[in-house]
Scaffold this motif. Structure first.
Motif, PDB file in Angstrom:
ATOM      1  N   LEU A 154       5.067 -48.779 -16.344  1.00  0.00           N
ATOM      2  CA  LEU A 154       5.075 -48.757 -15.418  1.00  0.00           C
ATOM      3  C   LEU A 154       3.630 -48.691 -14.412  1.00  0.00           C
ATOM      4  CD1 LEU A 154       4.678 -44.617 -14.905  1.00  0.00           C
ATOM      5  CD2 LEU A 154       2.276 -44.778 -15.941  1.00  0.00           C
ATOM      6  N   VAL A 155       4.596 -48.372 -13.433  1.00  0.00           N
ATOM      7  CA  VAL A 155       3.938 -49.009 -12.038  1.00  0.00           C
ATOM      8  C   VAL A 155       3.704 -48.463 -10.769  1.00  0.00           C
ATOM      9  CG1 VAL A 155       2.951 -51.166 -10.445  1.00  0.00           C
ATOM     10  CG2 VAL A 155       5.168 -51.891 -12.590  1.00  0.00           C
ATOM     11  N   PHE A 160       9.515 -46.423  -7.553  1.00  0.00           N
ATOM     12  CA  PHE A 160       9.837 -46.527  -9.897  1.00  0.00           C
ATOM     13  C   PHE A 160      10.893 -47.720  -9.839  1.00  0.00           C
ATOM     14  CE2 PHE A 160       8.818 -43.745 -13.468  1.00  0.00           C
ATOM     15  CZ  PHE A 160       8.320 -43.592 -13.216  1.00  0.00           C
ATOM     16  N   TRP A 161      11.334 -47.749  -8.870  1.00  0.00           N
ATOM     17  CA  TRP A 161      12.727 -48.971  -9.448  1.00  0.00           C
ATOM     18  C   TRP A 161      12.154 -50.390  -9.696  1.00  0.00           C
ATOM     19  CZ3 TRP A 161      12.229 -50.277  -3.983  1.00  0.00           C
ATOM     20  CH2 TRP A 161      12.004 -51.230  -3.522  1.00  0.00           C
ATOM     21  N   LYS A 162      10.569 -50.178  -9.768  1.00  0.00           N
ATOM     22  CA  LYS A 162       9.581 -51.482 -10.052  1.00  0.00           C
ATOM     23  C   LYS A 162       9.299 -51.238 -11.259  1.00  0.00           C
ATOM     24  CE  LYS A 162       9.737 -53.826  -6.552  1.00  0.00           C
ATOM     25  NZ  LYS A 162       9.755 -55.749  -6.184  1.00  0.00           N
ATOM     26  N   HIS A 187      12.743 -53.806  -0.794  1.00  0.00           N
ATOM     27  CA  HIS A 187      12.097 -54.764  -0.433  1.00  0.00           C
ATOM     28  C   HIS A 187      11.415 -55.867  -1.545  1.00  0.00           C
ATOM     29  CE1 HIS A 187       7.959 -55.410   1.032  1.00  0.00           C
ATOM     30  NE2 HIS A 187       8.807 -55.321   2.749  1.00  0.00           N
ATOM     31  N   ALA A 188      10.630 -56.272  -1.781  1.00  0.00           N
ATOM     32  CA  ALA A 188      10.626 -57.184  -2.378  1.00  0.00           C
ATOM     33  C   ALA A 188       8.930 -56.853  -3.558  1.00  0.00           C
ATOM     34  CB  ALA A 188       9.758 -59.076  -1.278  1.00  0.00           C
ATOM     35  N   ARG A 189       8.473 -55.794  -2.420  1.00  0.00           N
ATOM     36  CA  ARG A 189       7.167 -55.194  -3.025  1.00  0.00           C
ATOM     37  C   ARG A 189       7.570 -53.542  -3.402  1.00  0.00           C
ATOM     38  NH1 ARG A 189       1.326 -53.000  -1.134  1.00  0.00           N
ATOM     39  NH2 ARG A 189       0.317 -53.735  -3.485  1.00  0.00           N
ATOM     40  N   GLY A 190       7.806 -52.899  -2.349  1.00  0.00           N
ATOM     41  CA  GLY A 190       7.743 -51.738  -2.445  1.00  0.00           C
ATOM     42  C   GLY A 190       7.168 -50.323  -1.870  1.00  0.00           C
ATOM     43  N   ASN A 191       6.168 -50.885  -1.680  1.00  0.00           N
ATOM     44  CA  ASN A 191       5.146 -49.490  -1.203  1.00  0.00           C
ATOM     45  C   ASN A 191       5.361 -48.728  -0.421  1.00  0.00           C
ATOM     46  OD1 ASN A 191       2.650 -48.645  -0.653  1.00  0.00           O
ATOM     47  ND2 ASN A 191       1.244 -50.454  -0.527  1.00  0.00           N
ATOM     48  N   PRO A 192       5.271 -46.990  -1.413  1.00  0.00           N
ATOM     49  CA  PRO A 192       5.714 -46.210  -0.970  1.00  0.00           C
ATOM     50  C   PRO A 192       5.073 -45.719   0.209  1.00  0.00           C
ATOM     51  CG  PRO A 192       5.389 -45.624  -3.314  1.00  0.00           C
ATOM     52  CD  PRO A 192       4.932 -46.810  -2.439  1.00  0.00           C
TER      53      PRO A 192
END
Length: 201
Positions: A154-155, A160-162, A187-192
């Protein structure tokens, strides 16, 4: 891929708590998986942290539950545009696992991998400081298999794919190593909040 209406569009209602391009899923929790849901019981589950650490270590279900319990209360956001507000997950902070294995100072990134073989990459800074958990419960009940049970990463501050379902381990590295979706254009990081959905965003 198993797809639900999470991939379909919805009317956007302005909400200052929503990241850009998201809608409030309300009571729904769309099921989105890159793989078939495994038949994985707590007795079969294990979790390992290795790579650039002083003491590589694996935990079974009981050993992981013997670590200090921790809880997340807040919001989650999926790259497919839904968000859920005020959710509650129970589990163990990743900090508790890292305190045991002692990451090397050279460790900068991580690859999280599932019992199914799914992988996703994350900066180590996104997994420490009370920002990530191994979650066993949702709203006080065991996590459903379709949502990653018996345990998922959970991150919540990233898309949420992370938050890899059916988490099996985390390998610490001194470089970034793209995972499944990152190799397929995400994306490499995925900041919403920065709408980092796809490579180049």
């Amino acid at each position: 891929m198993n797809v639900t209406r999470g991939f379909t569009g919805r009317a956007r209602v302005h909400n200052p708590g929503l990241p850009p391009g998201q809608y409030d899923a309300g009571e729904d929790w769309p099921v989105l998986s890159a793989e078939v849901t495994p038949e994985l019981t707590p007795a079969d589950w294990s979790f390992r942290v290795d790579g650039l650490v002083e003491r590589p270590r694996s935990w079974d279900w009981e050993q992981a539950h013997a670590l200090p319990a921790s809880e997340y209360r807040g919001d989650i956001h999926c790259v497919t545009s839904w968000s859920k507000f005020g959710v509650r997950f129970g589990g163990v902070s990743l900090d508790a696992f890292f305190n045991v294995v002692r990451p090397h100072v050279s460790a900068t990134h991580a690859v999280a991998y599932s019992h199914t073989g799914y992988t996703t990459n994350l900066p180590l800074a996104d997994l420490t400081g009370g920002r990530a958990w191994i979650a066993f419960e949702y709203e006080g009940k065991p996590l459903d298999p379709e949502h990653g049970g018996p345990a998922r990463l959970l991150v919540p501050h990233l898309y949420f794919w992370k938050s890899a379902k059916w988490i099996a381990g985390i390998r610490l590295l001194d470089h970034d190593e793209p995972g499944f979706w990152e190799q397929n254009g995400y994306h490499a990081r995925g900041n919403p909040w920065e709408e980092q959905r796809y490579s180049g965003d």
